[in-house]
Write an enzyme that holds these catalytic residues in place. Structure first.
Site, PDB file in Angstrom:
ATOM      1  CG  ASP A 172      -9.830   0.085   5.245  1.00  0.00           C
ATOM      2  OD1 ASP A 172      -9.439  -0.413   4.167  1.00  0.00           O
ATOM      3  OD2 ASP A 172      -9.182   0.011   6.304  1.00  0.00           O
ATOM      4  CD  GLN A 190      -3.502  -4.270   6.623  1.00  0.00           C
ATOM      5  OE1 GLN A 190      -3.613  -3.169   6.075  1.00  0.00           O
ATOM      6  NE2 GLN A 190      -3.753  -5.394   6.000  1.00  0.00           N
ATOM      7  CE  LYS A 196      -3.876  -2.339   2.192  1.00  0.00           C
ATOM      8  NZ  LYS A 196      -4.559  -2.738   3.434  1.00  0.00           N
TER       9      LYS A 196
HETATM   10  N1  GUN Z   1      -6.494  -6.462   6.204  1.00  0.00           N
HETATM   11  C1  GUN Z   1      -6.626  -7.146   5.037  1.00  0.00           C
HETATM   12  N2  GUN Z   1      -7.214  -6.371   4.098  1.00  0.00           N
HETATM   13  C2  GUN Z   1      -7.465  -5.179   4.686  1.00  0.00           C
HETATM   14  C3  GUN Z   1      -8.036  -3.974   4.222  1.00  0.00           C
HETATM   15  O1  GUN Z   1      -8.462  -3.834   3.074  1.00  0.00           O
HETATM   16  N3  GUN Z   1      -8.101  -2.953   5.133  1.00  0.00           N
HETATM   17  C4  GUN Z   1      -7.647  -3.087   6.414  1.00  0.00           C
HETATM   18  N4  GUN Z   1      -7.786  -2.046   7.228  1.00  0.00           N
HETATM   19  N5  GUN Z   1      -7.107  -4.198   6.871  1.00  0.00           N
HETATM   20  C5  GUN Z   1      -7.012  -5.234   6.004  1.00  0.00           C
END
Ligand code: GUN
Length: 312
Positions: free
Chosen positions: A120, A97, A53
């Site tokens: 998100d 996350q 990311k």
């Molecule tokens: N863990 C796995 N995928 C995601 C996501 O898209 N967002 C977040 N915050 N945690 C994750």
């Protein structure tokens, strides 16, 4: 032969648009959009996702920062950090996350992120707005799925879509987006009776159950469009690690189009995160402006206007 829906190429196109939007903001004299990622603990899969990311942010000119906290971090300390980021005008998007360590209540943490910075789309305010077609930030994977479907089907009106999986992150929000695009949506899951027969009726299958090779060739009608959200790490006969989707890819050559695993839905999720961050930055310039994703390339109609919502 089924067409392969190339998620990497489609994500690259979206990234180009996002990069141009970042440049436009900067050219107008605004700071580049800023995304802050919080990672608690040392889950190896989360480390990989966060690294990807951050790299993706850099590629489109989004400022990214990272808060790495030890697994022993208290819930209060995490909530205090989020409150500080909520108040920081340089931060347009906050992503915490998940999974979080067991002693932290993830729902409370996700609820503490300001809805307008919740890139998100997990905050209950954004979930509620999505389900009522009244704006808000849309979760990244469902948004990416809609864009992928949009490359194959222009108009989803009356199209029979079967969603397999009822998670808050994929199944439920994608069902809402599909309904908003006037599709006929059946939401199923691994305990649904007669799942094969239900899938055989589908024009589009969105498989998001996390069950490797659940959808077999004989579950798929000729000419169907298949979106595979599953991604399970397994070992092949030689002991080599490979990623397997929820759809038996080698059995669905009679489909119209299918997303590969990897290289289908995954790249779109990150591209949509970047896009959401830029939309959040744009919306922050005017407190009265809602985040509103550009759906020109997705077969959705009334996503963000109450007036555009249909009564049924
Ligand atoms: N863990 C796995 N995928 C995601 C996501 O898209 N967002 C977040 N915050 N945690 C994750």
């Amino acid at each position: 032969m089924a067409d392969i829906i190339d998620g990497r190429a489609i994500a690259r196109e979206l990234d180009k648009k996002t990069k141009a939007e970042v440049e436009a903001l900067v050219a107008e004299g605004h700071p580049a959009p800023g995304l802050t990622v919080i990672l608690v603990g040392d889950d190896p899969a989360s480390e990989v996702y966060v690294r990807r990311k951050m790299a993706a942010c850099e590629a489109v000119g989004i400022r990214s920062s990272e808060h790495r906290l030890p697994a022993s971090t208290s819930q209060n300390a995490l909530l205090t950090l989020i409150a500080r980021l909520n108040a920081d005008p340089e931060v347009h998007g906050i992503l915490c996350q998940v999974p979080l360590p067991d002693h932290i209540d993830a729902r409370q943490v996700l609820r503490s992120i300001a809805p307008e910075k919740d890139v998100d789309g997990f905050h209950p305010v954004n979930v509620g707005r999505l389900s009522t077609g009244t704006g808000g930030i849309v979760p990244c994977t469902p948004l990416g799925i809609m864009k992928l479907i949009g490359t194959v089907i222009d108009d989803l009106t009356g199209v029979n879509v079967v969603v397999i999986g009822k998670s808050n992150i994929v199944g439920k929000p994608v069902a809402n987006l599909l309904l908003d695009a006037e599709a006929t949506v059946t939401v199923t899951h691994i305990y649904t009776e007669g799942l094969a027969e239900i899938c055989r009726q589908a024009d589009v299958i969105v498989a998001a159950a996390g069950a490797p090779r659940l959808v077999r060739g004989h579950w798929v009608k000729d000419g169907a469009v298949l979106i595979d959200v599953g991604i399970t790490r397994t070992k092949d006969e030689d002991g080599k690690t490979k990623l397997v989707g929820d759809i038996a890819f080698d059995e669905v050559q009679h489909a119209k189009a299918v997303t590969p695993v990897p290289g289908g839905v995954g790249p779109m999720t990150i591209a949509c995160l970047l896009s959401n961050t830029v939309q959040a930055a744009r919306a922050a310039l005017n407190a009265n402006t809602d985040v509103s994703n550009d759906y020109a390339d997705a077969p959705a109609r009334s996503m963000f206007t109450a007036s555009g919502s249909t009564p049924n």
